[in-house]
Design an enzyme around this catalytic site. Structure first.
Site, PDB file in Angstrom:
ATOM      1  N   GLY A 120       0.815  -1.401  -0.038  1.00  0.00           N
ATOM      2  CA  GLY A 120       0.266   0.305  -0.397  1.00  0.00           C
ATOM      3  C   GLY A 120       0.940   0.900  -0.025  1.00  0.00           C
ATOM      4  O   GLY A 120       0.472   1.861   0.075  1.00  0.00           O
ATOM      5  N   TRP A 155       2.479   3.505  -2.471  1.00  0.00           N
ATOM      6  CA  TRP A 155       1.935   4.131  -3.966  1.00  0.00           C
ATOM      7  C   TRP A 155       0.427   4.414  -3.236  1.00  0.00           C
ATOM      8  O   TRP A 155       0.237   5.432  -3.554  1.00  0.00           O
ATOM      9  CB  TRP A 155       1.816   2.408  -4.553  1.00  0.00           C
ATOM     10  N   ASP A 171      -5.517  -5.382  -5.099  1.00  0.00           N
ATOM     11  CA  ASP A 171      -4.227  -6.492  -5.200  1.00  0.00           C
ATOM     12  C   ASP A 171      -4.991  -7.151  -4.472  1.00  0.00           C
ATOM     13  O   ASP A 171      -6.034  -7.700  -4.559  1.00  0.00           O
ATOM     14  CB  ASP A 171      -2.817  -5.987  -3.929  1.00  0.00           C
ATOM     15  N   ASP A 205      -7.021 -10.268  -8.557  1.00  0.00           N
ATOM     16  CA  ASP A 205      -6.588 -11.308  -9.350  1.00  0.00           C
ATOM     17  C   ASP A 205      -6.328  -9.910 -10.392  1.00  0.00           C
ATOM     18  O   ASP A 205      -7.497  -9.672 -11.623  1.00  0.00           O
ATOM     19  CB  ASP A 205      -6.253 -12.479  -9.486  1.00  0.00           C
ATOM     20  N   ASP A 237       3.165  -1.236  -9.758  1.00  0.00           N
ATOM     21  CA  ASP A 237       4.335  -1.175  -9.209  1.00  0.00           C
ATOM     22  C   ASP A 237       4.502  -2.698  -8.609  1.00  0.00           C
ATOM     23  O   ASP A 237       5.173  -3.776  -8.197  1.00  0.00           O
ATOM     24  CB  ASP A 237       4.352  -0.968  -7.756  1.00  0.00           C
ATOM     25  N   LYS A 268       6.327  -0.787 -13.319  1.00  0.00           N
ATOM     26  CA  LYS A 268       7.218  -1.225 -13.620  1.00  0.00           C
ATOM     27  C   LYS A 268       7.383  -1.985 -14.279  1.00  0.00           C
ATOM     28  O   LYS A 268       6.525  -2.982 -15.348  1.00  0.00           O
ATOM     29  CB  LYS A 268       7.651  -2.825 -11.711  1.00  0.00           C
TER      30      LYS A 268
END
Length: 301
Positions: free
Chosen positions: A53, A55, A82, A98, A126, A166
């Site tokens: 958490g 971000w 998440d 998911d 991320d 990312k």
């Protein structure tokens, strides 16, 4: 008792503890914002693969906590997603699921309407798969996760929106760069100071989102879907040309040791260079690669 070796070598770890961040990765998003101003004027954002958490904390402090009135706070919408549950964060709506699954993607999309005033202005991710230590495998899995995040972004972002995610740098980075340029006018790969020098991670920073004319956003899962069939479901000719390249596809049908029944190539098939796909959406260097592929296919046929 003395400090641990981790404390001694990592200034961002200590600073995260002092400032109340859940993880040192908060500084990665803060550094991206310092370099590109991605949070300027943003009220609606999505944080994919958000746990633990950090971000989402950055988004909460920058977007929600800075509001002066209740009306301003009501206008802020932050969706965090998440697989793992997270402790509550002010101003953040949490979804547990998911992002590669259709149901999770639809739940995210359901929070944003079709009008520009309802669309997200920023999507960040991320997330990373469980690292195996085999670089090629880790890079591939990370890229598939990036494809899932990108497909959700195409469904919820407003025109002109921003996407940050990312990436594991590797041989396929140039291909992902070409794919991102289909949907974003500006693209960059940035490694923030808070990212350890030994890490292969970096972040794609894509801005000025704009869907190609005729393209219909789709939720893509290359591990689950046949991308050729998926692209045809929309009835869009643009999707049929672009989706297989976005998902990278696979070479399963070219494996001579594969005993499965596969469709044989048609001897009378005609291969043609697609100027719409290559010239309109891809950079010059990628256009030459596409032309070479078609010429090779023509020689084989």
């Amino acid at each position: 008792m003395g400090k641990t070796s981790k404390d001694k070598r990592d200034i961002y770890y200590r600073q995260a503890k002092e400032e109340g961040w859940r993880a040192r990765s908060a500084f990665k998003l803060l550094h991206v914002d310092e370099a590109y101003g991605i949070l300027n004027g943003v009220q609606r954002a999505v944080d994919l693969c958000a746990a633990p958490g950090s971000w989402s904390q950055v988004l909460s402090r920058k977007l929600y906590d800075t509001c002066q009135t209740d009306d301003e706070k009501a206008a802020v919408k932050i969706i965090a997603v998440d697989l793992q549950a997270m402790a509550p964060i002010r101003g953040v709506i949490q979804l547990q699921g998911d992002i590669t699954k259709q149901s999770t993607a639809e739940a995210i999309i359901g929070h944003f309407g079709d009008n520009k005033e309802d669309k997200a202005q920023l999507v960040v991710c991320d997330g990373a798969p469980d690292v195996t230590g085999v670089h090629e495998m880790d890079e591939y899995m990370q890229h598939q996760l990036l494809v899932a995040a990108l497909s959700i972004a195409t469904c919820v972002l407003e025109t002109g929106g921003t996407f940050v995610a990312k990436i594991f740098k590797g041989n396929a980075t140039w291909l992902l760069s070409s794919q991102m340029k289909i949907f974003f006018k500006k693209f960059d790969i940035y490694k923030p100071p808070s990212s350890r020098p030994s890490s292969i991670e970096a972040f794609v920073v894509c801005s000025d989102f704009c869907l190609p004319t005729g393209y219909i956003p789709q939720v893509i899962n290359t591990a689950r879907d046949d991308i050729r069939i998926l692209a045809q479901k929309t009835g869009s000719e643009v999707n049929r040309k672009l989706v297989p390249f976005i998902a990278c596809g696979d070479l399963g049908e070219l494996n001579e040791e594969d005993d499965r029944d596969t469709e044989k190539p048609n001897d009378e098939a005609q291969y043609a260079y697609d100027v719409v796909m290559s010239d309109a959406f891809y950079p010059p260097e990628f256009k030459e690669i596409v032309k070479q592929v078609y010429e090779e296919q023509l020689q084989i046929s």
